[in-house]
Design a protein around this motif. Structure first.
Motif, PDB file in Angstrom:
ATOM      1  N   LYS A  48      20.130  -0.315   5.700  1.00 25.71           N
ATOM      2  CA  LYS A  48      18.690  -0.132   5.933  1.00 25.71           C
ATOM      3  C   LYS A  48      18.024   0.824   4.947  1.00 25.71           C
ATOM      4  O   LYS A  48      17.062   1.513   5.301  1.00 25.71           O
ATOM      5  N   VAL A  49      18.509   0.889   3.708  1.00 19.82           N
ATOM      6  CA  VAL A  49      17.847   1.693   2.685  1.00 19.82           C
ATOM      7  C   VAL A  49      16.717   0.864   2.077  1.00 19.82           C
ATOM      8  O   VAL A  49      16.967  -0.226   1.546  1.00 19.82           O
ATOM      9  N   PRO A  50      15.449   1.330   2.132  1.00 18.14           N
ATOM     10  CA  PRO A  50      14.315   0.551   1.589  1.00 18.14           C
ATOM     11  C   PRO A  50      14.267   0.623   0.063  1.00 18.14           C
ATOM     12  O   PRO A  50      13.509   1.414  -0.517  1.00 18.14           O
ATOM     13  N   ALA A  51      15.060  -0.214  -0.595  1.00 18.54           N
ATOM     14  CA  ALA A  51      15.177  -0.151  -2.054  1.00 18.54           C
ATOM     15  C   ALA A  51      13.845  -0.431  -2.735  1.00 18.54           C
ATOM     16  O   ALA A  51      13.456   0.278  -3.680  1.00 18.54           O
ATOM     17  N   HIS A  52      13.126  -1.467  -2.273  1.00 22.60           N
ATOM     18  CA  HIS A  52      11.862  -1.828  -2.917  1.00 22.60           C
ATOM     19  C   HIS A  52      10.834  -0.713  -2.761  1.00 22.60           C
ATOM     20  O   HIS A  52      10.109  -0.384  -3.711  1.00 22.60           O
ATOM     21  N   GLU A  53      10.753  -0.117  -1.587  1.00 20.97           N
ATOM     22  CA  GLU A  53       9.771   0.931  -1.342  1.00 20.97           C
ATOM     23  C   GLU A  53      10.074   2.176  -2.180  1.00 20.97           C
ATOM     24  O   GLU A  53       9.153   2.829  -2.689  1.00 20.97           O
ATOM     25  N   ILE A  54      11.367   2.491  -2.339  1.00 16.36           N
ATOM     26  CA  ILE A  54      11.736   3.649  -3.155  1.00 16.36           C
ATOM     27  C   ILE A  54      11.361   3.408  -4.621  1.00 16.36           C
ATOM     28  O   ILE A  54      10.825   4.290  -5.297  1.00 16.36           O
TER      29      ILE A  54
ATOM     30  N   LEU B 143       8.005   1.815 -15.520  1.00 17.58           N
ATOM     31  CA  LEU B 143       8.158   0.628 -14.686  1.00 17.58           C
ATOM     32  C   LEU B 143       9.579   0.084 -14.766  1.00 17.58           C
ATOM     33  O   LEU B 143      10.148  -0.346 -13.746  1.00 17.58           O
ATOM     34  N   SER B 144      10.178   0.099 -15.955  1.00 13.60           N
ATOM     35  CA  SER B 144      11.562  -0.352 -16.092  1.00 13.60           C
ATOM     36  C   SER B 144      12.511   0.572 -15.346  1.00 13.60           C
ATOM     37  O   SER B 144      13.490   0.128 -14.744  1.00 13.60           O
ATOM     38  N   LEU B 145      12.203   1.860 -15.371  1.00 15.22           N
ATOM     39  CA  LEU B 145      13.032   2.835 -14.668  1.00 15.22           C
ATOM     40  C   LEU B 145      12.982   2.608 -13.161  1.00 15.22           C
ATOM     41  O   LEU B 145      14.010   2.657 -12.467  1.00 15.22           O
ATOM     42  N   SER B 146      11.784   2.338 -12.629  1.00 11.84           N
ATOM     43  CA  SER B 146      11.663   2.077 -11.195  1.00 11.84           C
ATOM     44  C   SER B 146      12.332   0.765 -10.824  1.00 11.84           C
ATOM     45  O   SER B 146      12.957   0.659  -9.754  1.00 11.84           O
ATOM     46  N   ASP B 147      12.250  -0.256 -11.686  1.00  9.09           N
ATOM     47  CA  ASP B 147      12.949  -1.522 -11.434  1.00  9.09           C
ATOM     48  C   ASP B 147      14.458  -1.315 -11.416  1.00  9.09           C
ATOM     49  O   ASP B 147      15.177  -1.940 -10.616  1.00  9.09           O
ATOM     50  N   ALA B 148      14.945  -0.449 -12.300  1.00 14.43           N
ATOM     51  CA  ALA B 148      16.378  -0.170 -12.335  1.00 14.43           C
ATOM     52  C   ALA B 148      16.835   0.542 -11.069  1.00 14.43           C
ATOM     53  O   ALA B 148      17.896   0.210 -10.513  1.00 14.43           O
ATOM     54  N   VAL B 149      16.041   1.501 -10.595  1.00 17.43           N
ATOM     55  CA  VAL B 149      16.385   2.204  -9.354  1.00 17.43           C
ATOM     56  C   VAL B 149      16.425   1.225  -8.186  1.00 17.43           C
ATOM     57  O   VAL B 149      17.357   1.241  -7.366  1.00 17.43           O
ATOM     58  N   GLU B 150      15.434   0.352  -8.117  1.00 11.15           N
ATOM     59  CA  GLU B 150      15.392  -0.636  -7.039  1.00 11.15           C
ATOM     60  C   GLU B 150      16.596  -1.573  -7.109  1.00 11.15           C
ATOM     61  O   GLU B 150      17.206  -1.899  -6.075  1.00 11.15           O
ATOM     62  N   SER B 151      16.950  -1.999  -8.316  1.00 14.42           N
ATOM     63  CA  SER B 151      18.081  -2.907  -8.475  1.00 14.42           C
ATOM     64  C   SER B 151      19.397  -2.243  -8.084  1.00 14.42           C
ATOM     65  O   SER B 151      20.248  -2.858  -7.427  1.00 14.42           O
ATOM     66  N   LEU B 152      19.574  -0.978  -8.465  1.00 13.55           N
ATOM     67  CA  LEU B 152      20.817  -0.272  -8.140  1.00 13.55           C
ATOM     68  C   LEU B 152      20.929   0.051  -6.655  1.00 13.55           C
ATOM     69  O   LEU B 152      22.034   0.212  -6.126  1.00 13.55           O
ATOM     70  N   LEU B 153      19.778   0.133  -5.972  1.00 14.34           N
ATOM     71  CA  LEU B 153      19.799   0.447  -4.534  1.00 14.34           C
ATOM     72  C   LEU B 153      19.904  -0.788  -3.651  1.00 14.34           C
ATOM     73  O   LEU B 153      20.032  -0.657  -2.431  1.00 14.34           O
TER      74      LEU B 153
ATOM     75  N   PRO C 257      22.327  -2.950  -3.029  1.00 16.86           N
ATOM     76  CA  PRO C 257      23.498  -3.031  -2.134  1.00 16.86           C
ATOM     77  C   PRO C 257      23.382  -2.186  -0.877  1.00 16.86           C
ATOM     78  O   PRO C 257      24.027  -2.473   0.140  1.00 16.86           O
ATOM     79  N   PHE C 258      22.549  -1.129  -0.922  1.00 25.86           N
ATOM     80  CA  PHE C 258      22.414  -0.234   0.229  1.00 25.86           C
ATOM     81  C   PHE C 258      21.436  -0.763   1.273  1.00 25.86           C
ATOM     82  O   PHE C 258      21.180  -0.093   2.273  1.00 25.86           O
TER      83      PHE C 258
END
Length: 266
Positions: free
Chosen positions: A150-156, A133-143, A145-146
């Motif tokens: 129109k990059v769906p950071a939360h969905e990714i 879960l922390s890893l997915s939160d980190a990916v969402e946080s790093l995405l 700015p994109f």
């Protein structure tokens, strides 16, 4: 199941465990880039020493890293042998029929072998010291700015967390299906290669069917609970970037500069 590394987290309170998952992800990406600059004995020794130091600091048993290496050993050996037999240049060591082994081929094979080992060890360290879960939160946080493009950071991030969450469940389903097929007389270890491939089909069909059913049930459960992603959604787990995380990223960048300076010219 005890040897499953993907999605597995080893609880601990080491220096590596306490780092922000975003800093560990950034360090991992920098590591993958700069390891290709390690093309001689000195640079490889530096990378190997750094990786072993981080493994020791994580306080995770070395057996977990070896288990993470086992599923990839076939690909590593195939790639290494490919480099040995098909890379030309340098002194010819063996010249027999169509087999020609040169000193440059051996050095390239050893280099590829070391890169594989180090990348697998470092990536295994990331998953063992960071919860899914922390890893997915980190990916969402790093995405985030994109989102401007129109990059769906939360969905990714959501897809990543769900994927990691259901890896052990899918493994459980696979074992149950294999046991059921064995009880019906299916033998997965005998026969030719074609017969072994055909024996996998009775596993894949029910596994796909159960996966689709579970995905549909999960979607209904999320909708019934009013789940809605987006910018206004609050978070129970808040990531906190500290001084140590900044030092880790800066340290990896400095290491990259050192490796670039010490690398051998191509």
């Amino acid at each position: 199941m005890d040897k499953l590394i993907l999605g597995r987290y080893i609880p601990g309170d080491s220096v590596i465990h306490r780092l922000d998952p975003r800093s560990k992800l950034i360090a991992m990406m920098i590591y993958i880039v700069i390891i290709f600059w390690a093309n001689n004995l000195v640079t490889n020794a530096i990378m190997f020493g750094l990786t072993m130091l981080v493994v020791i600091l994580s306080q995770v048993k070395i057996s977990f890293f070896l288990n993470g290496l086992k599923p990839m050993i076939g690909i590593i050996l195939f790639t290494t042998m490919f480099q040995v037999f098909f890379t030309k240049g340098g002194q010819v060591l063996v010249d027999f029929w169509i087999i020609k082994i040169t000193s440059h081929g051996l050095s390239q094979a050893l280099l590829i072998f070391m890169r594989f080992i180090l990348i697998i060890f470092f990536s295994t360290l990331l998953t063992l010291t960071t919860t899914p879960l922390s890893l997915s939160d980190a990916v969402e946080s790093l995405l985030k700015p994109f989102r401007l493009v129109k990059v769906p950071a939360h969905e990714i991030g959501l897809m990543l967390s769900l994927s990691l969450r259901f890896v052990p469940t899918l493994m459980d389903d696979t074992i149950l299906i294999m046991n059921a097929q064995k009880a019906r007389g299916v033998d997965f270890g005998e026969g030719t290669l074609v017969q072994k491939v055909k024996s996998i089909i009775p596993i894949l069909i029910p596994l796909f069917a159960s996966s689709f059913k579970r995905a549909d049930a999960l979607a209904i459960a999320m909708e019934s609970r009013g789940y809605k992603g987006g910018n206004n959604r609050s978070k129970f787990r808040l990531l906190e970037w500290k001084l140590g995380d900044t030092c880790v990223v800066i340290g990896m960048l400095i290491l990259g500069l050192v490796l670039y300076y010490l690398k051998s010219p191509i």
